[in-house]
Design a protein around this motif. Structure first.
Motif, short mmCIF file in Angstrom:
data_model
loop_
_atom_site.label_atom_id
_atom_site.label_comp_id
_atom_site.label_asym_id
_atom_site.label_seq_id
_atom_site.Cartn_x
_atom_site.Cartn_y
_atom_site.Cartn_z
N VAL A 138 0.72 -1.77 -0.27
CA VAL A 138 0.09 -0.12 0.10
C VAL A 138 0.60 1.42 0.04
CG1 VAL A 138 -1.90 1.51 1.34
CG2 VAL A 138 -1.84 -0.91 1.28
N GLY A 139 1.87 1.13 0.78
CA GLY A 139 2.88 2.25 1.32
C GLY A 139 3.44 2.65 -0.58
N HIS A 140 3.93 1.52 -1.54
CA HIS A 140 4.71 1.57 -2.83
C HIS A 140 3.96 2.53 -3.51
CE1 HIS A 140 5.65 0.27 -6.24
NE2 HIS A 140 4.67 0.37 -6.79
N LEU A 141 2.45 1.81 -3.21
CA LEU A 141 0.69 2.45 -4.54
C LEU A 141 0.72 3.73 -4.31
CD1 LEU A 141 -1.05 -0.95 -4.57
CD2 LEU A 141 0.18 0.17 -6.32
N LYS A 142 0.59 3.92 -2.84
CA LYS A 142 0.35 5.13 -2.37
C LYS A 142 1.25 6.52 -3.08
CE LYS A 142 -2.38 4.96 1.46
NZ LYS A 142 -2.38 5.28 3.52
N GLN A 143 2.47 6.10 -2.50
CA GLN A 143 4.07 6.60 -3.48
C GLN A 143 4.02 7.01 -4.67
OE1 GLN A 143 7.02 5.80 -4.88
NE2 GLN A 143 7.14 7.63 -5.57
N SER B 257 3.19 10.94 -6.34
CA SER B 257 3.83 11.53 -7.15
C SER B 257 3.30 12.45 -8.49
CB SER B 257 4.35 10.66 -7.86
OG SER B 257 5.64 9.83 -9.25
N LEU B 258 1.70 10.76 -8.61
CA LEU B 258 1.55 11.33 -10.13
C LEU B 258 0.30 12.28 -10.05
CD1 LEU B 258 0.08 8.21 -11.36
CD2 LEU B 258 1.51 9.40 -12.56
N ASP C 77 -6.01 25.39 -6.27
CA ASP C 77 -5.99 23.75 -5.35
C ASP C 77 -7.27 24.15 -4.98
OD1 ASP C 77 -3.08 24.03 -5.53
OD2 ASP C 77 -2.51 23.39 -3.94
N SER C 78 -8.57 24.63 -4.61
CA SER C 78 -9.39 24.65 -4.28
C SER C 78 -10.39 23.94 -4.72
CB SER C 78 -9.97 25.76 -3.52
OG SER C 78 -10.23 26.77 -4.20
N GLU C 79 -10.12 24.07 -6.27
CA GLU C 79 -10.87 23.95 -7.33
C GLU C 79 -10.45 22.31 -8.43
OE1 GLU C 79 -11.80 27.96 -9.17
OE2 GLU C 79 -9.44 27.71 -9.69
N MET C 80 -9.65 21.97 -8.06
CA MET C 80 -9.06 20.70 -7.77
C MET C 80 -9.80 19.41 -7.49
SD MET C 80 -5.13 21.14 -8.58
CE MET C 80 -4.32 23.70 -9.34
N VAL C 81 -10.36 18.69 -7.51
CA VAL C 81 -10.55 16.89 -7.50
C VAL C 81 -9.67 15.99 -8.10
CG1 VAL C 81 -12.60 15.32 -7.01
CG2 VAL C 81 -13.36 18.04 -6.84
N PHE C 82 -8.53 14.95 -7.44
CA PHE C 82 -9.01 13.84 -7.65
C PHE C 82 -9.28 12.84 -8.03
CE2 PHE C 82 -5.07 17.22 -7.41
CZ PHE C 82 -4.90 17.66 -8.41
N GLU C 83 -8.83 11.45 -9.17
CA GLU C 83 -9.70 10.45 -8.98
C GLU C 83 -8.46 9.77 -9.28
OE1 GLU C 83 -12.47 10.26 -12.42
OE2 GLU C 83 -14.55 11.23 -11.21
N GLU C 84 -8.53 8.63 -8.03
CA GLU C 84 -7.60 7.69 -7.91
C GLU C 84 -8.19 6.30 -8.07
OE1 GLU C 84 -5.49 8.02 -4.27
OE2 GLU C 84 -6.01 10.90 -4.33
N TYR C 85 -6.88 5.61 -9.03
CA TYR C 85 -7.58 4.34 -9.73
C TYR C 85 -6.11 3.58 -9.54
CZ TYR C 85 -11.42 6.95 -12.16
OH TYR C 85 -12.22 7.83 -12.65
N ASP D 209 -12.33 6.29 1.38
CA ASP D 209 -10.35 6.24 1.66
C ASP D 209 -10.12 5.19 2.24
OD1 ASP D 209 -10.25 8.49 1.03
OD2 ASP D 209 -10.07 10.34 2.25
N SER D 210 -10.52 3.87 2.27
CA SER D 210 -9.96 2.75 3.03
C SER D 210 -8.50 2.22 1.80
CB SER D 210 -10.82 1.89 3.56
OG SER D 210 -11.71 1.16 2.65
N TRP D 211 -8.74 2.61 0.69
CA TRP D 211 -7.44 2.13 0.33
C TRP D 211 -8.28 0.18 0.17
CZ3 TRP D 211 -3.19 2.81 -2.86
CH2 TRP D 211 -3.04 4.44 -3.36
N ASP D 212 -8.86 0.11 0.68
CA ASP D 212 -9.53 -1.39 0.69
C ASP D 212 -9.44 -1.67 -1.34
OD1 ASP D 212 -9.84 -3.89 0.67
OD2 ASP D 212 -11.44 -4.52 2.62
#
Length: 1362
Positions: free
Chosen positions: A575-580, A584-585, A600-608, A628-631
């Motif tokens: 999980v640490g490797h993936l979060k890093q 960076s992306l 920054d307040s106008e930005m939203v990020f989707e993580e896949y 937000d569990s990263w499961d």
């Protein structure tokens, strides 16, 4: 309205434009006022560029002053310009992009010519593959490969420190790739050599270059070097595959990088011209920064993924679906409610095609690989499916069926009603039936472009078709019925792709709303919704310009992606490797959005994470769980179960890619949602005085007096009961008699009644075939077989079924006669019904609901043992009578026997080929008997001497379960059809569709008989062992019947090229369909006029235990060659499937069980030339059409090195028309394994025809290192043996040499690490004498017709042939 818009940029004029193929739509807004302008996209006599003209008119309107045409436009009043454009799509369709060179690894220069080796249309003898986009190829001597392999039973992982792209990596042989995989560097490129090769290209005038090297997605260093050198030389555009899309799959990445290099210069040229229309000549966030507030304006373009991007960052690869993407964003934002979460299907019907898509769960559905205009592209795109049916689609009556499209009347001459002498089209049918209102249409038709639509011309064109129907069938239909029939068939064609994007992914269409937009959508929406069980239709007030409106609402998006190869676990290290990586992306994305002016307040990020089970290739893009569990693991398993219906709990979950989608929120949509409005709206029946006029409009059953309302005259809350027509200058909405329309502030909502109409009430007495119903049932039966195919592909696990598509699905009547087959593989066409008939007899009276029978034995209708057939009965409601069967047949990569892959070249007896199942019940009343399955596939084959059970048991069981679910899908769909139309009607049309096919084959036979003036047709050809296959065809030209007599064919052989009788039937049905060259239903009817005589005890009618594995893949090809030779249809194609298998392991009796794997592939060759066409290089022919595993996936999964995969130049036969060339496939093995080749045409060459020359035969070579023999080495070996050092002493000493050993057509060998097999496949024969003038058929349509379709149609054509 503010008095001086110039005063402030914030709150200035916002402009959104969609430049389509026919019209350019412009939406301008300022201080709450919106203006809409529709222009012709091409009108050179009035303006040079439609978007600039639109902006000029919008500025003139808001600034209240006339701005002369051609004057540079002042940007000071403009806040933003947003555009979608078809420039890229048109450049692809018309093939007029930039001249480019393609740079790739040595041995792979032809990789895009070969593609995935399948042909786009399986029944076209004149095979048309899309042209490649490049002019020149540069092959570089550089090579890397992956050190480990996915199928390794021991799961060894090499750990390395040096990372790709660093200084240390330049010194190491093994480095860590971007994906976390160990990469072995076999050869580094030489900078000077690159410089010389690229310099040569540059001097030829090519200024754009596309670079894609093997494994560049994970090891980009070599691509970067090529990019640096190209920049030094002065290339104007350089596309590097790892920068564009760092995903595995060489072919998709290479086509994508070529498309980018081909299209981006065209886009940049267009943008430069567009910017020159403004003062200062520049737009975009950079222009705003540099020129201060006064000059410049934000300018963003819509990308294929539904996000906007700054003008300076817009590229060709991301531009392909630019226009349609705006429409999806438009309906998603205006029609979806975050609170009620009712999913929406988008239905965008235009002039030549219809785009369908889906929006649910509050986010867009993306797909990462699509085909547009024959080019497969790997890049995030909205999942938009295109079907070639639109207002301009032409209407035909062919072979007793109503046919709509795919040919289009286009804009010139257009449909008949356009007053330019055009043909009958869908628009004509709508106009004649009163569903289009000429008075609401602009007067732009006729010679001087000042007349209205011509209803009389439509009537005449439709009358001609009605006369044709009467002449051909004797059935008199009035024009209303004919026109309505065509609309019904068109609607049926359009619902097929909608079902595929919803039901095929596990969604229920009836739980959706239908959002319709585009010019023609409102006329068809109610019928489409009814067909899909949808109860509510939404039509936005700007529906005719929704693509442009969507751009005004869209967000700016920045996509980032990197490959990975981690195994998922909740372990803190993983999980640490993936979060890093994600972090960076995100940082890179944040920088890019700041650059475009976002806080920054106008930005939203989707993580896949892009995740898949080990050993499968179907990755799913999983968004980070909302808690937000990263499961991600749990989310993946749930999504996999939802989409595919199963999980593989015992397998690792692999992460292929990490993706971040950065979103810059630009404008908020302020309107109330539809659901909020529905809660508060005050409904009142519309008052009669609001009626604009009345017309007689045709609805099912006849014409009705129908009120017409102008949309602008209606008020919020007005309820209009059908029948009614609502219209304004841009759209017409048809409200059918049982529907009601409600006017809201933003939408027209059309509600359909709950009760579905029962279409089954007709009596059965003396019923006659209705050609409209026959056409609809033709579509529905085929759609069922197609959806079974999709279900099987989706739920299967093995590469063979999921990726190579080596399967077929079909439905059969109660006697086992074929009703509809989605023919993925022609060799399964006629043979499956032999199997179903046999099993139906065996189990008569013994089957219950939910039972499934399994069989693969050749004497019971099987083809060869790896092809396992599962069939399932469907009963009537009472459960006492079988109405039909659903069946699926899939090729299993291993089912035991004497060699891995179960395709032994030297089998002599059936048992040596693996598990042979005559007839067993696999599922009893819904319970899957896994225990018996293991006995049949794993334990029983191993009881025979030298044989093992299956080496891939888990895959077998999972694929059998997938076949069960595909059959179940077919049964539930037919049950739905029966509940809609009634049992009698469905049964009646099952028979009628077979009679229709029979009639067409009879007509073909009569035509052929005339051509040959009644003489007997005969031919002979030989297998490589000398066995003859003889055929004599006698045609009765009065009855349209034929006898296919194989008398004189050689006897059964003590080898494996015996072909069960079912195979000859498949070959005949396939050849007849190719020669009819019309889209006819493929079913049992095709064989009724044919009598087949096969001599008993010949190799085409072998005994029960004869070996047959080659019959299905080799002899079947020779039978087709003989049939085409007798009919003089074309020269011989390669006549082989070139079956290669390799692997190790098994549970051979008396030996310790070894964990291993088996791999199987078939390899393309040349196709035969014909009287009007050239042969095609490197393609699968006739009885097969499976894909080849992508080169990078091949090396990731197996311990192999693919040295070369190229066209075998000069192997096609010469002639007036040249035969296609075969291919060269050179594989080096990195571990010892058993390698087998089963092939033909290594002795007898594929024949030429009509004076054309024969093609080259194939050749299989084993390249092995052998000790150089000399008297010194022999002496050393003898001494070593005497001194007790073992017989192998001295093996490492002395010189070795490379020997090329001909393996013959059929052989197996234990290859060592470093050994290679080189397969050179046969070419196709030539047609006509060398030197004669070409006779290429000019009467044929545009040669690109076969692939010139949108993403969906092209994908479906390739994967699930219709």
């Amino acid at each position: 309205m503010s008095s001086s818009p110039e005063a402030s940029k914030k709150g200035g004029i916002r402009i959104a434009i969609d430049r389509g193929g026919t019209f350019t739509d412009c939406v301008g807004s300022l201080n709450g006022e919106t203006i809409i302008i529709k222009l012709l996209s091409e009108d050179p006599s009035n303006y040079s560029d439609a978007p600039l003209e639109g902006i000029r008119r919008i500025l003139s309107h808001f600034l209240k002053k006339d701005i002369p045409r051609g004057q540079p436009l002042d940007t000071s009043a403009i806040e933003s310009i947003r555009m979608g454009t078809t420039v890229a799509t048109n450049a692809l369709l018309e093939r007029n992009g930039e001249k480019i060179a393609f740079v790739t690894t040595k041995g792979f220069g032809d990789i895009l010519l070969i593609g995935n080796q399948s042909r786009p249309k399986i029944f076209d003898l004149a095979i048309k593959k899309p042209d490649v986009l490049y002019e020149e190829v540069v092959e570089l001597e550089e090579r890397v490969t992956l050190e480990d392999y996915a199928e390794d039973p021991k799961r060894v992982l090499t750990k390395v420190e040096a990372k790709a792209g660093t200084e240390e990596a330049k010194k190491e042989e093994i480095v860590m790739g971007l994906s976390g995989e160990a990469v072995r560097i076999l050869q580094r490129p030489d900078r000077e050599v690159i410089k010389g090769k690229l310099g040569e290209i540059y001097r030829k005038g090519i200024k754009s270059v596309a670079v894609c090297l093997m494994h560049g997605y994970t090891f980009p260093d070599h691509e970067r070097l090529v990019g640096e050198v190209a920049k030094e030389i002065g290339f104007e555009h350089i596309s590097l595959s790892h920068e564009l899309m760092p995903m595995i799959k060489l072919v998709s990445r290479a086509t994508s990088v070529c498309a980018d290099a081909y299209l981006t210069p065209a886009i940049k040229k267009y943008i430069a011209g567009f910017q020159n229309g403004f003062e200062g000549g520049s737009l975009g966030s950079k222009s705003v920064k540099e020129n201060g507030e006064k000059k410049g304006a934000r300018c963003e373009f819509m990308q294929s993924d539904g996000g906007l991007v700054d003008v300076d960052k817009f590229t060709g690869l991301k531009a392909i679906l630019s226009g349609p993407a705006g429409g999806v964003v438009g309906y998603a934002i205006t029609s979806y409610d975050e609170k009620t979460k009712v999913p929406v299907i988008g239905f965008d019907m235009g002039g030549t095609s219809t785009d369908v898509s889906r929006y649910g769960d509050g986010r867009y559905d993306h797909t990462f690989e699509t085909t547009t205009a024959g080019v497969t592209i790997q890049s995030p795109q909205l999942d938009i499916n295109t079907v070639a049916a639109g207002g301009g689609s032409r209407l035909f009556f062919k072979n007793g069926l109503f046919v709509v499209g795919p040919d289009s009347a286009g804009a010139h001459p257009g449909p008949a009603c356009y007053r330019k002498g055009g043909p009958a089209a869908v628009t004509d049918a709508n106009l004649f039936l009163g569903r289009l209102l000429p008075e609401f249409f602009p007067k732009i038709f006729g010679k001087n472009e000042d007349e209205a639509l011509d209803t009389e011309a439509s009537r005449k064109a439709l009358q001609e078709i009605a006369d044709q129907i009467q002449k051909e069938t004797g059935k008199k239909m009035d024009i209303d019925e004919v026109a309505y029939g065509f609309l019904t068939v068109a609607n049926e064609a359009m619902t097929r792709p909608i079902r595929s994007i919803t039901e095929a992914k596990g969604h229920d269409t009836s739980k959706h709303r239908l959002a319709t937009f585009g010019g023609a959508g409102g006329q068809h929406a109610v019928a489409i919704a009814e067909s899909l069980g949808i109860k509510q239709i939404l039509v936005h007030r700007y529906s005719s310009v929704l693509s442009a409106y969507g751009m005004a609402l869209a967000d700016v998006v920045d996509e980032r992606q990197e490959p990975d190869s981690s195994v998922w676990s909740q372990d803190s290290e993983v999980v640490g490797h993936l979060k890093q990586k994600v972090g960076s992306l995100k940082e890179k994305s944040r920088e890019a959005l700041r650059d475009q002016g976002f806080d920054d307040s106008e930005m939203v990020f989707e993580e896949y994470l892009n995740m898949r089970y080990r050993g499968t290739e179907s990755a799913l893009m999983i968004i980070k769980p909302s808690d937000d569990s990263w499961d991600f693991g749990r989310a993946f398993v749930e999504h996999h179960r939802y989409e595919f219906g199963f999980t593989l709990d015992e397998r690792d979950i692999i992460i292929d890619d990490v993706r971040v989608r950065g979103i810059g929120k630009s404008f908020q949509y302020g309107e109330k949602t539809v659901d909020e409005q529905l809660k508060t709206v005050q409904r009142t029946d519309v008052s009669p005085e609001k009626k604009h006029s009345e017309a007689k409009v045709y609805f099912e059953g006849g014409r009705l007096d129908t009120p017409i309302y102008k949309l602008t005259d209606l008020s919020v809350g007005n309820v209009i009961k059908g029948p009614a027509m609502l219209a304004d200058g841009t759209q017409t909405i048809v409200v059918t008699p049982n529907a009601t329309a409600l006017i809201l502030e933003t939408h027209v909502v059309v509600d359909l009644p709950k009760a579905a109409k029962d279409k089954s009430s007709e009596s059965m007495e003396e019923r006659e075939v209705d050609p409209i119903m026959l056409s609809i049932f033709g579509h529905r039966f085929m759609a069922i077989a197609e959806q079974m195919g999709r279900a099987l592909q989706k739920t299967s696990v093995s590469t063979n079924v999921k990726e190579r598509l080596d399967f077929s699905c079909a439905i059969f009547d109660a006697s086992g006669g074929l009703v509809a087959n989605a023919p993925h593989l022609p060799v399964h066409l006629g043979s499956m019904s032999t199997c179903v008939r046999t099993q139906a007899k065996i189990w008569e009276g013994k089957l219950k609901k939910g039972d499934v029978i399994i069989s693969n034995h050749p004497s019971y209708g099987g083809t060869h043992l790896p092809d396992i057939t599962l069939l399932m009965p469907a009963f009537n409601e009472a459960g006492d009578k079988i109405l039909f069967y659903a069946a699926s047949r899939a090729h299993h990569a291993d089912i035991g026997g004497i060699t891995a892959g179960s395709m032994p070249p030297h089998s002599r007896e059936l048992y040596q080929e693996g598990a042979a199942i005559k007839s067993e019940k696999l599922v009893s009343e819904g319970k899957f008997n896994e225990e018996r399955c293991i006995e049949l596939l794993y334990q029983e084959p191993a009881k025979y001497p030298g044989c093992s059970g299956t080496r891939t048991l888990a895959d077998n069981i999972n694929d059998l379960r997938a076949q069960v679910s595909a059959n179940q899908k077919g049964i539930s769909l037919i049950e739905g059809l029966i509940s809609e139309y009634g049992e009698d009607t469905v049964q009646f049309y099952m028979v009628a569709i077979q009679k229709n096919a029979e009639l067409q084959v009879r007509n073909l036979l009569k035509t052929v008989s005339k051509r040959f003036q009644g003489k007997e047709l005969s031919a002979v050809d030989y297998m490589d062992d000398g066995s003859p296959i003889r055929l004599k065809v006698t045609i009765d030209d009065q009855a349209g019947e034929a006898i296919f007599d194989f008398a004189g064919t050689g006897p059964e052989v003590y080898a494996n090229i015996n072909a069960p009788e079912a195979i000859s039937y498949s070959a005949i049905i396939y050849c007849l369909r190719c020669m009819i060259s019309e889209d006819i239903p493929l079913n049992q009817g095709c064989l009724r006029p044919i009598t087949v005589k096969i001599p008993k005890k010949s190799l085409l009618s072998p005994s029960d235990n004869a070996a047959v594995v080659g019959g299905n893949v080799l002899t079947s090809q020779r039978i087709t060659d003989v049939i085409f030779k007798a009919f003089e249809a074309c020269a011989a194609s390669q006549g082989c499937c070139n079956n290669l298998t390799f692997g190790f392991g098994g549970n051979v009796t008396g030996q310790k069980e070894v964990k291993g794997f088996g791999y199987y592939e078939t390899i393309a060759g040349g196709s035969g030339a014909g009287p009007y066409w050239e042969g095609t290089d490197g393609v699968h022919v006739h009885m097969t059409n499976t894909r080849i595993t992508d080169s990078e996936v091949f090396e990731r999964r197996y311990p192999v090195l693919l040295r070369e995969f190229s066209i075998r130049r000069g192997s096609g036969g010469k002639g007036q028309h040249r035969g296609g060339d075969g291919v060269v496939r050179d594989i080096e093995f990195r571990l010892p394994m058993q390698v087998s080749i089963l092939s033909e045409r290594r002795v007898y060459q594929p024949y030429g025809m009509a004076g054309g020359e024969d093609a080259e035969a194939g050749l299989n070579l084993w390249v092995r290192k052998v000790q150089k023999a000399s008297w010194e080495t022999s002496l050393k070996r003898l001494q070593a043996e005497k001194e007790g050092e073992g017989g192998d002493g001295g093996d490492d000493e002395g010189e070795t040499e490379e020997r090329y050993i001909n393996m013959g057509a059929k052989n197996t060998a234990p290859m060592k690490a470093g050994d290679r097999i080189i397969i050179q496949t046969p070419g196709g024969g030539g047609w006509g004498k060398v030197g004669e003038a070409k006779a290429l058929d000019a009467s044929k349509h545009d040669p690109t017709q076969g692939w010139k379709k949108g993403s969906h149609a092209a994908r479906e054509d390739a994967a699930l042939q219709v």
